[in-house]
Design a protein around this motif. Sequence first.
Motif, mmCIF file in Angstrom:
data_model
loop_
_atom_site.group_PDB
_atom_site.id
_atom_site.type_symbol
_atom_site.label_atom_id
_atom_site.label_comp_id
_atom_site.label_asym_id
_atom_site.label_seq_id
_atom_site.Cartn_x
_atom_site.Cartn_y
_atom_site.Cartn_z
ATOM 1 N N SER A 115 -4.140 -5.514 5.400
ATOM 2 C CA SER A 115 -4.904 -6.220 6.383
ATOM 3 C C SER A 115 -6.393 -6.208 6.506
ATOM 4 O O SER A 115 -7.100 -6.680 7.432
ATOM 5 C CB SER A 115 -4.363 -5.875 7.690
ATOM 6 O OG SER A 115 -4.703 -4.402 8.278
ATOM 7 N N THR A 116 -6.905 -5.458 5.551
ATOM 8 C CA THR A 116 -8.334 -5.134 5.486
ATOM 9 C C THR A 116 -9.126 -5.261 4.118
ATOM 10 O O THR A 116 -8.203 -5.360 3.273
ATOM 11 C CB THR A 116 -8.880 -3.739 5.949
ATOM 12 O OG1 THR A 116 -8.212 -2.643 5.159
ATOM 13 C CG2 THR A 116 -8.258 -3.331 7.465
ATOM 14 N N LYS A 117 -10.329 -5.025 3.796
ATOM 15 C CA LYS A 117 -10.842 -5.169 2.653
ATOM 16 C C LYS A 117 -12.058 -4.418 2.684
ATOM 17 O O LYS A 117 -12.432 -3.609 3.486
ATOM 18 C CB LYS A 117 -11.391 -6.591 2.261
ATOM 19 C CG LYS A 117 -12.525 -7.312 3.276
ATOM 20 C CD LYS A 117 -12.607 -8.714 2.637
ATOM 21 C CE LYS A 117 -13.723 -9.279 3.532
ATOM 22 N NZ LYS A 117 -14.294 -10.688 3.054
ATOM 23 N N GLN A 211 0.350 -14.548 3.475
ATOM 24 C CA GLN A 211 -0.028 -15.641 4.646
ATOM 25 C C GLN A 211 -0.509 -14.761 5.783
ATOM 26 O O GLN A 211 -1.499 -15.194 6.505
ATOM 27 C CB GLN A 211 1.308 -16.344 4.738
ATOM 28 C CG GLN A 211 1.760 -17.108 3.698
ATOM 29 C CD GLN A 211 0.498 -18.099 3.282
ATOM 30 O OE1 GLN A 211 -0.077 -18.815 3.819
ATOM 31 N NE2 GLN A 211 0.435 -18.142 1.946
ATOM 32 N N ARG A 213 -2.056 -12.005 5.971
ATOM 33 C CA ARG A 213 -3.192 -11.350 5.650
ATOM 34 C C ARG A 213 -4.615 -12.003 5.982
ATOM 35 O O ARG A 213 -5.498 -12.009 6.390
ATOM 36 C CB ARG A 213 -3.351 -10.936 4.001
ATOM 37 C CG ARG A 213 -4.566 -10.309 3.717
ATOM 38 C CD ARG A 213 -4.674 -9.847 2.089
ATOM 39 N NE ARG A 213 -5.873 -9.556 1.706
ATOM 40 C CZ ARG A 213 -6.750 -8.515 1.862
ATOM 41 N NH1 ARG A 213 -6.245 -7.541 2.417
ATOM 42 N NH2 ARG A 213 -7.910 -8.412 1.299
ATOM 43 N N LYS A 214 -4.148 -13.667 5.944
ATOM 44 C CA LYS A 214 -5.203 -14.594 6.103
ATOM 45 C C LYS A 214 -5.666 -14.519 7.506
ATOM 46 O O LYS A 214 -6.525 -15.214 7.757
ATOM 47 C CB LYS A 214 -4.538 -15.881 5.902
ATOM 48 C CG LYS A 214 -4.475 -16.257 4.145
ATOM 49 C CD LYS A 214 -4.016 -17.554 3.794
ATOM 50 C CE LYS A 214 -3.723 -17.730 2.348
ATOM 51 N NZ LYS A 214 -2.962 -19.037 1.928
ATOM 52 N N MET A 215 -4.808 -14.085 8.546
ATOM 53 C CA MET A 215 -5.013 -14.128 9.902
ATOM 54 C C MET A 215 -6.021 -12.633 10.285
ATOM 55 O O MET A 215 -6.444 -12.540 11.194
ATOM 56 C CB MET A 215 -3.678 -13.870 10.705
ATOM 57 C CG MET A 215 -2.754 -15.018 10.520
ATOM 58 S SD MET A 215 -1.102 -14.642 11.585
ATOM 59 C CE MET A 215 -1.589 -14.281 13.006
ATOM 60 N N VAL A 217 -8.119 -11.383 7.523
ATOM 61 C CA VAL A 217 -9.035 -11.140 6.445
ATOM 62 C C VAL A 217 -9.653 -12.517 5.913
ATOM 63 O O VAL A 217 -8.687 -13.430 5.737
ATOM 64 C CB VAL A 217 -8.707 -10.195 5.422
ATOM 65 C CG1 VAL A 217 -9.804 -10.105 4.343
ATOM 66 C CG2 VAL A 217 -8.383 -8.724 5.876
ATOM 67 N N SER A 218 -10.991 -12.715 5.834
ATOM 68 C CA SER A 218 -11.334 -13.942 5.132
ATOM 69 C C SER A 218 -11.802 -13.520 3.951
ATOM 70 O O SER A 218 -12.753 -12.646 3.818
ATOM 71 C CB SER A 218 -12.611 -14.342 6.026
ATOM 72 O OG SER A 218 -13.645 -13.563 6.129
ATOM 73 N N GLU A 219 -11.348 -13.756 2.850
ATOM 74 C CA GLU A 219 -11.395 -13.570 1.569
ATOM 75 C C GLU A 219 -12.775 -14.121 0.886
ATOM 76 O O GLU A 219 -13.368 -15.242 1.370
ATOM 77 C CB GLU A 219 -10.288 -13.870 0.579
ATOM 78 C CG GLU A 219 -8.943 -13.411 0.898
ATOM 79 C CD GLU A 219 -8.929 -11.910 0.634
ATOM 80 O OE1 GLU A 219 -9.834 -11.329 0.234
ATOM 81 O OE2 GLU A 219 -7.786 -11.584 0.893
#
Length: 219
Positions: A115-117, A211, A213-215, A217-219
């Motif tokens: 859930s992070t980057k 799907q 993760r998109k909530m 993190v903005s890639e």
Amino acid sequence: MAGEVVLLDFWPSMFAMRVRIALAEKGIRYESKEEDLSNKSPLLLEMNPINKQIPVLIHNGKPVCESLIIVQYIDEVWNDKSPLLPSDPYQRAQARFWADFVDNKVSGAAKKVWSTKGEEQEAGKKEFLEALKTMEGELGDKPYFGGETFGYVDLSFITFYSWFHAYEVLGNINIEAECPKIITWAKRCMQKEAVAKTLPDQKKVYEFVVQLRKMFVSE
């Protein structure tokens, strides 16, 4: 003590999987009600008004909340077969300690992996692998965490195995290379029918997590 048993469920939840495994181990027939967590049912809100979360076990109309508490409840009520917690008080306390470690250390770190980057994810990966290595140290050379038989700690931890592929791909880690004993243990657990039939396919979970993760993190 059978009566009516209903589980408010969500298929990819490792916490709900714990309850499903416990029910399967005990051979308890129950009705599963799949929840839409983006649109929680009136029944869920009624049965768990404090946390508003799954899983909830409803036994003869009375709710029991929080996965580890539910598993302990199942073990106490249906105590005629497949004991999950040890009978010895000290061993039981130790089992509760390690299940709590899974909830407090493994679970939180695992979430950071998907859930992070960036730096936060790197720190999460380190924390996650350290937690797995701690669990590996506790497992030692035993077949299961409690010794010779599948039990409470195994049940508490094995459900995360269904998410391992997602952790590896999204976190760019190799769990088997880092913690080989954990993978060997997980494969042993998967030989149990109650586990194999409960855990969803890792690739299916991965697609769900991508799907989700998109909530976060903005890639």
